[in-house]
Scaffold this active site. Structure first.
Site, PDB file in Angstrom:
ATOM      1  N   ASP A  67       1.018  -1.106   0.358  1.00 22.11           N
ATOM      2  CA  ASP A  67      -0.187   0.117   0.356  1.00 22.11           C
ATOM      3  C   ASP A  67       0.613   1.335   0.014  1.00 22.11           C
ATOM      4  OD1 ASP A  67       1.202  -0.558   2.202  1.00 22.11           O
ATOM      5  OD2 ASP A  67      -0.952  -0.987   3.655  1.00 22.11           O
ATOM      6  N   ASP A 136      -7.737  -2.715  14.442  1.00 16.03           N
ATOM      7  CA  ASP A 136      -8.394  -3.089  13.397  1.00 16.03           C
ATOM      8  C   ASP A 136      -8.402  -4.508  12.927  1.00 16.03           C
ATOM      9  OD1 ASP A 136      -7.604  -1.969  11.668  1.00 16.03           O
ATOM     10  OD2 ASP A 136      -8.507  -0.474  10.827  1.00 16.03           O
ATOM     11  N   HIS A 138      -6.740  -4.714   9.973  1.00 11.51           N
ATOM     12  CA  HIS A 138      -6.968  -4.522   8.417  1.00 11.51           C
ATOM     13  C   HIS A 138      -5.423  -5.791   8.438  1.00 11.51           C
ATOM     14  CE1 HIS A 138      -4.042  -0.880   9.177  1.00 11.51           C
ATOM     15  NE2 HIS A 138      -3.813  -1.583   9.653  1.00 11.51           N
ATOM     16  N   GLU A 143      -9.583  -2.123   5.379  1.00 16.14           N
ATOM     17  CA  GLU A 143     -10.368  -1.439   6.502  1.00 16.14           C
ATOM     18  C   GLU A 143     -11.541  -2.182   7.463  1.00 16.14           C
ATOM     19  OE1 GLU A 143      -7.958  -0.063   9.062  1.00 16.14           O
ATOM     20  OE2 GLU A 143      -6.928   1.699   8.192  1.00 16.14           O
TER      21      GLU A 143
HETATM   22  P1  PGA Z   1       2.637  -1.403  12.614  1.00 18.77           P
HETATM   23  O1  PGA Z   1       1.331  -1.777  11.198  1.00 18.77           O
HETATM   24  O2  PGA Z   1       3.200  -2.554  12.421  1.00 18.77           O
HETATM   25  O3  PGA Z   1       3.161   0.141  12.470  1.00 18.77           O
HETATM   26  O4  PGA Z   1       2.120  -1.894  14.010  1.00 18.77           O
HETATM   27  C1  PGA Z   1       1.356  -2.631  10.944  1.00 18.77           C
HETATM   28  C2  PGA Z   1      -0.141  -2.808   9.871  1.00 18.77           C
HETATM   29  O5  PGA Z   1      -1.120  -1.716  10.286  1.00 18.77           O
HETATM   30  O6  PGA Z   1      -0.264  -3.061   9.215  1.00 18.77           O
END
Ligand code: PGA
Length: 263
Positions: A67, A136, A138, A143
């Site tokens: 992304d 959350d 994702h 999301e």
């Molecule tokens: P993080 O993010 O490694 O910064 O916890 C993980 C994600 O949102 O995929």
């Protein structure tokens, strides 16, 4: 799913790097799916260490990131383009034309999403996809509410994700609200999904992903439909799993089998 609960986050990240290296040894021109965020950073450091030691060669690999934020120029230090250069690409020998991050600054986002999907297909599809997990639920920026069949497209970030990513930008106001992300369906097309999640903050999402009902409300649960998923956790991220002892026991048994077969 192969659920591996390591003693700590460091070990989980090093195991993720080892699995990626095993894939490249098996197929030197592997197509790697890469992730950003705080979690994979240690994994990338280990890949760099192994490269510097002459243990791994990225010269034939190709890569696609999950992304990118919309609206940030590539040079912005928090763009995922810049993140990947700083954390990995500037330190290993993936040829410059071989790595791909979606373009978040373009006047035709729909075309960019289609182009990205077509580019993945043209390279033969992703062999191994590294994934992080949002609090959350994702994967990528898919999301809650994301179609489990979705392809690369534009998504709005949740307030939870904006709050979680504010630490990189200094304040919530500066976090872009939109991103281009591979879809859940795009991710499920990868040959192997390698999920890395560490820390108590991920425990609820981890339990939902592995043991909860499949639901678009927790997009990571779509991985339950994939035939080749490895989940690497530390003890904190695993603490809400109902069947944690079972996963530990079966992983120990698997390691004995692997050792006896010289894997
Ligand atoms: P993080 O993010 O490694 O910064 O916890 C993980 C994600 O949102 O995929």
């Amino acid at each position: 799913m192969r659920v591996i609960i390591e003693t700590d986050a460091e070990t989980a990240c090093i195991s993720a790097a080892r699995i990626i290296c095993d894939q490249i040894h098996k197929k030197p021109n592997s197509v790697l799916g890469l992730a950003t965020g705080g979690t994979p950073t240690r994994c990338y450091q280990e890949l760099i260490r192994r490269f510097q030691n002459g243990e791994i060669d990225f010269s034939q690999t190709r890569s696609f990131n999950l992304d990118e934020y919309i609206g940030l120029p590539e040079e912005h230090p928090e763009s995922y383009h810049a993140f990947m250069k700083a954390q990995l690409f500037d330190h290993v020998n993936i040829p410059a034309g071989n790595w791909h991050v979606p373009k978040g600054l373009t006047d035709d986002l729909t075309r960019e999403c289609e182009r990205y999907e077509a580019a993945i297909t043209a390279e033969g599809g992703i062999d191994i996809q590294l994934l992080g997990l949002g609090r959350d639920g994702h994967i990528g920026f898919n999301e809650p509410g994301s179609s489990l069949a979705s392809r690369t497209r534009v998504k709005h970030l949740t307030m939870q994700t904006i709050a979680d990513n504010a630490r990189f930008f200094g304040s919530e106001e500066l976090v872009p609200r939109l991103a281009i992300t591979m879809g859940v369906g795009t991710i499920l097309d990868a040959g192997h999904c390698l999920m890395l999640a560490t820390g108590a903050g991920k425990a609820e999402a981890v339990a939902a992903m592995i043991e909860g009902p499949v639901s678009a409300s927790v997009p990571a649960t779509a991985l339950q439909f994939h035939r080749n998923v490895t989940v690497l956790l530390d003890q904190d991220a695993a603490k809400l799993l109902k069947h944690g002892d079972y996963y530990r026991m079966s992983e120990n048994a698997q390691r004995i089998i692997d050792n006896s077969m010289g894997v």
